[in-house]
Structures are given as C-alpha cells and as structure tokens.
Design an enzyme around this catalytic site. Structure first.
Site, PDB file in Angstrom:
ATOM      1  N   HIS A  42      31.085  46.301  39.527  1.00  0.00           N
ATOM      2  CA  HIS A  42      31.669  46.844  40.759  1.00  0.00           C
ATOM      3  C   HIS A  42      31.209  48.313  40.857  1.00  0.00           C
ATOM      4  O   HIS A  42      30.991  48.957  39.832  1.00  0.00           O
ATOM      5  CB  HIS A  42      33.186  46.772  40.609  1.00  0.00           C
ATOM      6  CG  HIS A  42      33.978  47.162  41.805  1.00  0.00           C
ATOM      7  ND1 HIS A  42      34.236  48.475  42.116  1.00  0.00           N
ATOM      8  CD2 HIS A  42      34.587  46.426  42.761  1.00  0.00           C
ATOM      9  CE1 HIS A  42      34.976  48.518  43.218  1.00  0.00           C
ATOM     10  NE2 HIS A  42      35.210  47.287  43.629  1.00  0.00           N
ATOM     11  N   LYS A  47      46.261  43.661  41.452  1.00  0.00           N
ATOM     12  CA  LYS A  47      45.564  42.368  41.357  1.00  0.00           C
ATOM     13  C   LYS A  47      46.352  41.402  40.469  1.00  0.00           C
ATOM     14  O   LYS A  47      45.946  40.280  40.229  1.00  0.00           O
ATOM     15  CB  LYS A  47      44.154  42.571  40.801  1.00  0.00           C
ATOM     16  CG  LYS A  47      43.269  43.416  41.723  1.00  0.00           C
ATOM     17  CD  LYS A  47      41.825  43.333  41.323  1.00  0.00           C
ATOM     18  CE  LYS A  47      40.975  44.431  41.904  1.00  0.00           C
ATOM     19  NZ  LYS A  47      40.707  44.308  43.331  1.00  0.00           N
TER      20      LYS A  47
HETATM   21  N1  C6P Z   1      37.725  44.928  43.598  1.00  0.00           N
HETATM   22  C1  C6P Z   1      37.500  43.310  45.383  1.00  0.00           C
HETATM   23  O1  C6P Z   1      37.727  42.888  46.520  1.00  0.00           O
HETATM   24  P1  C6P Z   1      40.812  49.415  42.202  1.00  0.00           P
HETATM   25  O2  C6P Z   1      40.391  49.542  43.620  1.00  0.00           O
HETATM   26  O3  C6P Z   1      40.705  50.724  41.465  1.00  0.00           O
HETATM   27  O4  C6P Z   1      42.142  48.739  42.034  1.00  0.00           O
HETATM   28  O5  C6P Z   1      39.773  48.396  41.515  1.00  0.00           O
HETATM   29  C2  C6P Z   1      38.404  48.633  41.567  1.00  0.00           C
HETATM   30  C3  C6P Z   1      37.683  47.490  40.944  1.00  0.00           C
HETATM   31  C4  C6P Z   1      37.033  47.684  39.732  1.00  0.00           C
HETATM   32  N2  C6P Z   1      36.409  46.687  39.093  1.00  0.00           N
HETATM   33  C5  C6P Z   1      36.390  45.443  39.588  1.00  0.00           C
HETATM   34  C6  C6P Z   1      35.720  44.355  38.820  1.00  0.00           C
HETATM   35  C7  C6P Z   1      37.014  45.170  40.819  1.00  0.00           C
HETATM   36  O6  C6P Z   1      36.985  43.945  41.302  1.00  0.00           O
HETATM   37  C8  C6P Z   1      37.655  46.222  41.528  1.00  0.00           C
HETATM   38  C9  C6P Z   1      38.270  45.988  42.870  1.00  0.00           C
HETATM   39  C10 C6P Z   1      38.262  44.512  44.871  1.00  0.00           C
HETATM   40  O7  C6P Z   1      36.689  42.760  44.646  1.00  0.00           O
HETATM   41  C11 C6P Z   1      38.319  45.607  45.887  1.00  0.00           C
HETATM   42  S1  C6P Z   1      36.775  46.378  46.146  1.00  0.00           S
END
Ligand code: C6P
Length: 404
Positions: free
Chosen positions: A121, A224
């Site tokens: 990501h 999540k």
């Molecule tokens: N992915 C998705 O729709 P945050 O935003 O800090 O809670 O998480 C960021 C993040 C980091 N690593 C991984 C593997 C993720 O999947 C995510 C967040 C969401 O896939 C929003 S972009």
C-alpha cells in the site's frame, strides 16, 4: 454452523437501504462496519466518563485512564506481545509506519539498504522513500508474479549485510494475497535486519502472534477490525522501541522539562504525545473482544467459504478477469470487465445498493504491473452472505450489459 443471522443483527447499518435497495456492503477492505457492542461502548464513554487520561486525580479521569489502559492490555493479549508497553496507541496503520520511519532516520546511513515488497500500500512505500531521501539509504523492491505473489527467490538475492530493514504487508489490500511473512522474517533476521509487517488487512481475518512470528514491528488499524476510525496500534519489540527516538514532542511523552533539557517518559508514553483518541482506544479494545467472541478461526473459515463461492460464480461471467489468484489469499476479489472502466462498474453497482471499491486502491505499482488503471474490488467480511454474493454477481452482469 456459523451464526450468520445472529451476527448480522449486531450491525445496525446492514439493515439500511441505498438508492432504495438493501445495502450490500462489500468494501470491508477500506473499512469494516461497527457492531452495536462497540457503538454502545462509544456512547457509554461520552455519556458517562469522558475525561482526559493520565492527568487528573478526579474520578472521571481515573475511570477513563483505567479503561484506556485496559484496552492496551486487550491489544497486548490479542497480539501476544510480551509487554503491554510494547503496544503504542496511534491514529492507525499509516501513523504507526511513519513513527517507525521517523525513528530510523537517526539509525540509517548512506548506502544502507531497505527492502519493500511490490505488493505494498502507498503508506508502506512513501514513508520509506522519504526516509531514503533523508538518509541516503537505498530502496529495493521484492518483485511479484502474475498471480500476485512475492517472488521469494528474488528476495533472497536482495538480502545482504547492507540490508537494515524489510517492510512487507501480511495481506495485500488490492489482491488479497497472504504473504509468507514467517519465512521473510526468518530470512531477514539471518542478515541482522529488522522487519515491519503491515497487518492492516490481516487483522480482520486472522490473529497474528507477534512472539511466534518473532516480528520486530507489527502495525494495524482498528477501523478495519470492527472498531472506530482514527485509532490503531504499533507493536514494537521492547529493545527496538527503546532504541528509537520519540516521534512527536509534547505533553505526556516527557519525564521532566526545563528550558535547558527535556527527558522522555518510559514506554509506551514516550511515543504518545498529546491527548490521544481516548474513546477510540477503548472502543478498539471492545472491537477485539467482539472479534474474539466469534473467534478469528471461525471468521476465516467462513470467509474462505464465501471467497470460494464468490470466485466460482464471478468467473462464470464472460470477459471478467480476476487479479490476484494466489491459492493463499483472503476474501478479496479484484476484477475487471473487458473493455470497461472499473469506475463505471462501481457506479452502476452503487445504484443497486452494492458498495465496492474501484480504482488503484492506493497500490499504483500493482496496477502498473498489470498495466491497468485500476480494478473493482469486492472485499468480504464475516457478516456477508452467499445471498449477497448472488446480488453482486447479478449486479456485475447488469453493469456489463449496460456498458458493453
Ligand atoms: N487500505 C483500502 O481500501 P489507514 O488508512 O492508516 O487505516 O491504513 C492504511 C493502509 C495500510 N496498509 C494496508 C495494507 C492497507 O490496506 C491500508 C488501508 C484501505 O485498501 C484504504 S486505502
């Protein structure tokens, strides 16, 4: 039997309608929905003991402090960390990663190497690029194959005595691939480097044991995992957390302040400057209780059945291609319809009450690998049903007809 009907009743949002149709929520990879047990904890906090923590001698402050620290202990137990002070409360995965990247700026030197995977990501790429700019360290990438799996032979070749850090996600958000993190951690430790595992997508589906994994840092977001937004965690081995400098300066993270010199608080407070998301932290603990009451093993078994059912049905649609076909994957289906933009498919599905994510999913390098602008991503949770999969499949067929 998985008690799906009972579970669905825990989620008030699942009974709402969107565009006059029953909501089919399949965007769990972006954020999960919140059960009433967690919502009740949030209402209780603001109704009965809203106060700042670690500061006041008054009853409300003590109650809030006790509940917040209780949540930290729940997180510690859930991830099987050795000490509660190895759990740093953050605003989420992104902040947890940035905290570690900031800390390593003072430990790296020019020519050191750090390794990320092709499946990351953006939040597990950009902070390390910024770290490289600051320190002169070099970023290397573990490549992926067509199935969306990491090529471990190439990883072995990248490792050397120059390697200082390796970053990899436990599960890919765009493709659902479950990465062999245990093997990656073992190999990395053989060259004396540290590993950070991004568990944002794994924690809704499985229960990581940080001691068994022997991982140096593990990060996750509550939102999540049936918890609220704006709160998450960083697990760090005590020795590493002691070595890293504080991330932000401010109240709560100090031992003593004078204009000449400031000394820092012990772990975990050294990394927790300012008033935290108190209610969020307490609700994170409640979300963990909720997931554990159902059992992560039961959740992943049920979700796997949903994944198999959905994959078979979706593949029956002509001209549909699934991206991410590893045998070892979680309940995510990323796909495209031939000649149709994913955004258009997502917009039509929304009109039918079906929530999916479209686009690059904050993983542009994966999209570049497949030479596509993005995908439609249906990500299933334990409160989804086979009937909802059927609604999705019919929705995709309709979208295809309308857009072809
Ligand atoms: N992915 C998705 O729709 P945050 O935003 O800090 O809670 O998480 C960021 C993040 C980091 N690593 C991984 C593997 C993720 O999947 C995510 C967040 C969401 O896939 C929003 S972009």
């Amino acid at each position: 039997m998985f008690p799906i009907n009972k579970i669905r009743k825990d989620f008030p949002i699942l009974s709402r309608k969107v565009h006059g149709k029953p909501l089919v929520y399949l965007d769990n990879g972006a954020t999960s929905q919140t059960p009433i047990q967690v919502i009740d904890v949030i209402v209780d906090y603001y109704s009965n003991y809203n106060a700042n923590i670690h500061r006041g001698v008054h009853t409300l402050s003590q109650e809030a402090t006790d509940k917040y620290e209780e949540a930290r202990h729940k997180i510690q137990a859930h991830f099987n960390a050795k000490h509660a002070h190895e759990i740093i409360m953050t605003s989420g995965t992104t902040e947890s990663i940035n905290l570690v990247a900031h800390g390593f700026a003072s430990l790296l030197k020019e020519g050191d190497e750090i390794i990320v995977s092709a499946l990351e990501h953006h939040s597990n790429i950009v902070p390390w690029q910024m770290l490289c700019e600051k320190t002169g360290a070099i970023l290397k990438v573990i490549p992926m194959n067509d199935a969306g799996e990491l090529v471990l032979e190439e990883f072995n070749k990248l490792l050397s005595e120059k390697t200082k850090l390796v970053f990899v996600n436990h599960i890919s958000n765009a493709l659902g691939t479950i990465n062999p993190i245990k093997e990656i951690i073992k190999k990395t430790h053989q060259v004396g480097a540290a590993v950070l595992v991004d568990g944002a997508q794994a924690c809704p589906h499985l229960k990581p044991d940080v001691q068994a994994l022997d991982v140096d840092f593990y990060v996750a977001s509550a939102h999540k995992m049936c918890g609220p937004t704006g709160v998450g965690m960083l697990y760090g081995k005590e020795a590493w957390l002691k070595k890293l400098p504080p991330y932000q300066g401010g109240g709560e993270m100090i031992a003593e302040v004078t204009f000449e010199k400031t000394t820092y608080a012990d772990l975990p407070h050294k990394f927790e400057a300012g008033t935290p998301n108190i209610c969020g932290g307490i609700a994170f603990g409640a979300a963990i209780d909720y997931l554990n009451a159902i059992g992560l093993d039961n959740i992943s078994k049920y979700e796997h059945e949903l994944l198999e059912y959905a994959t078979k049905k979706i593949l029956e649609i002509e001209g549909l291609k699934i991206y991410g076909t590893s045998k070892n994957k979680t309940s995510v289906i990323s796909f495209n319809l031939e000649g149709i933009h994913p955004y258009d498919v997502g917009t039509i599905l929304d009109k039918m009450g079906i929530a999916v994510r479209t686009g690059h999913h904050c993983t542009q390098p994966i999209m570049d690998f497949y030479k596509i602008p993005g995908t439609v991503r249906a990500s299933f949770a334990f409160y989804n049903t086979k009937e909802e999969v059927d609604v999705l499949v019919e929705g995709i067929k309709k979208a295809k007809m309308m857009l072809s």
